[in-house]
Design an enzyme around this catalytic site. Structure first.
Site, short mmCIF file in Angstrom:
data_model
loop_
_atom_site.label_atom_id
_atom_site.label_comp_id
_atom_site.label_asym_id
_atom_site.label_seq_id
_atom_site.Cartn_x
_atom_site.Cartn_y
_atom_site.Cartn_z
N GLY A 115 0.80 -1.23 0.00
CA GLY A 115 0.00 0.00 0.00
C GLY A 115 0.83 1.27 0.00
N ASP A 162 -2.34 7.81 -6.86
CA ASP A 162 -1.01 7.26 -6.56
C ASP A 162 0.04 7.82 -7.52
OD1 ASP A 162 -2.38 5.83 -4.69
OD2 ASP A 162 -1.66 3.86 -5.31
C1 MEV Z 1 -4.41 2.91 -3.32
O1 MEV Z 1 -3.16 3.47 -2.95
C2 MEV Z 1 -5.48 3.94 -3.19
C3 MEV Z 1 -6.87 3.43 -3.53
O2 MEV Z 1 -7.78 4.50 -3.19
C4 MEV Z 1 -7.01 3.08 -4.98
C5 MEV Z 1 -6.94 4.31 -5.89
O3 MEV Z 1 -7.27 5.40 -5.50
O4 MEV Z 1 -6.56 4.10 -7.07
C6 MEV Z 1 -7.26 2.22 -2.70
#
Ligand code: MEV
Length: 332
Positions: A115, A162
């Site tokens: 993440g 991201d």
């Molecule tokens: C992943 O880092 C963030 C999410 O919100 C997916 C996205 O925004 O593309 C889970």
């Protein structure tokens, strides 16, 4: 150094990882989110593939260090993750025959699949590295377009936050629109120090986003309200960051974590890590990114080493990430 075709023999590129302070998942549905780059990332070196491999198999990606995934080629017999093969096919489509001659080595300090933006950092570093190797100028919009395409391969339905934070290398607010997104920098009043704890691998952002989408369809109105709540937290947090109200930032992180738990994105391990952080005096703690595993971020208040040691003592990998007031962490 340029070879006799006017190309670089080796080109390097780098992109940082990221943490999301508030708004993960909600951002996919239009809520505001805030994200920051962190000072560990992904490095890429692009070089010529040995001649005997070019005709039949190129391009090739070799993953090293935390990205260990061996050598991946596009052909079906090659080992390596399918998503990486799809990314290589995209690169072949974009760069044509020139891509067949590429060996791309990926390394870095960012733990992948936790993440922390490893796929966005990889997407951005890959595209920058290849353009650089081919001595082609790279416009920001073109980088954005290719990074989004690669992130779609890796993620399925990315909001774009991201790679936006990874490309920009600074703290940003992000709000998705029908087409594209509004993205603006946030100037922090003070530097911030986050201590990260790695709860373990998650099930992939693609799955997390898809499964949340299924849960949302069952409880549409309730989910919409939670996303509105997270949007409100993002508004308050932006103000608190600008004014240097660290305690408020931490408190808002804790509230966001409550919402993320309600969205079934937390795990017992994440809750345990948040509790360790809060017990040791963190101003706030929450999961970051896709959830269901991955990483927890704790906002330190001069106690970063204590938090780091507490996470380590509990048996978890920990990292310290400092964000200066005007961060420009692209490293180039
Ligand atoms: C992943 O880092 C963030 C999410 O919100 C997916 C996205 O925004 O593309 C889970």
């Amino acid at each position: 150094m340029l070879n006799d075709l006017g190309q670089a023999d080796v080109a390097f590129s780098y992109a940082p990882g990221k943490i999301i302070l508030v708004g993960e998942h909600a951002v996919v549905y239009g809520a505001k989110a805030i994200a920051m780059p962190i000072d560990c990332g992904v490095r890429v070196a692009v070089m010529p593939l040995p001649r005997n491999k070019v005709e039949s198999r190129g391009p090739m990606v070799r993953g090293l260090g935390p990205f260990f995934m061996g050598d991946t080629y596009v052909d079906a017999d090659s080992s390596g993750p399918q998503v990486l093969k799809s990314a290589l096919l995209y690169i072949l489509e974009v760069f044509g025959d020139a891509a067949k001659e590429l060996a791309i080595v990926v390394d870095g300090s960012l733990p992948p699949g936790r993440g922390l933006g490893s796929s966005a950092a990889l997407s951005v570093a890959l595209i920058k590295g290849i353009y650089r190797y081919l001595s082609r100028p790279l416009e920001r919009e073109v980088l954005e377009k290719h990074a989004m395409a690669l992130e779609t391969i890796f993620h399925g339905r990315p909001s774009g936050i991201d790679h936006a934070v990874v490309m920009g290398g600074r703290v940003i607010a992000f709000k998705k629109r029908e087409e594209g997104a509004d993205i603006w920098p946030i100037a922090l009043k003070n530097s911030l120090t986050f201590v990260l704890a790695i709860a373990g691998p998650h099930d992939g952002t693609k799955n997390a986003v898809k499964e949340l989408g299924m849960r949302k369809r069952r409880q549409e109105k309730v989910y919409e309200r939670i996303f509105l709540g997270l949007n409100e937290i993002a508004n308050e947090m932006e103000q608190a960051l600008i004014e240097g109200q660290k305690a408020s930032v931490g408190e808002l992180m804790n509230i966001a974590q409550g919402y993320l738990n309600a969205l079934a994105l937390s795990t017992p391990e994440i809750e345990k890590l948040c509790a360790i952080a809060r017990d040791r005096g963190a101003l706030g703690a929450k999961l970051t990114g896709a959830g269901g595993g991955g990483a927890v971020i704790a906002l330190a208040d001069g106690n970063d080493l204590e938090l780091f040691n507490a996470f380590k003592a509990a048996g978890y990998q920990s990292l310290i990430a400092k964000v200066p007031p005007v961060a420009d962490m692209c490293g180039e």
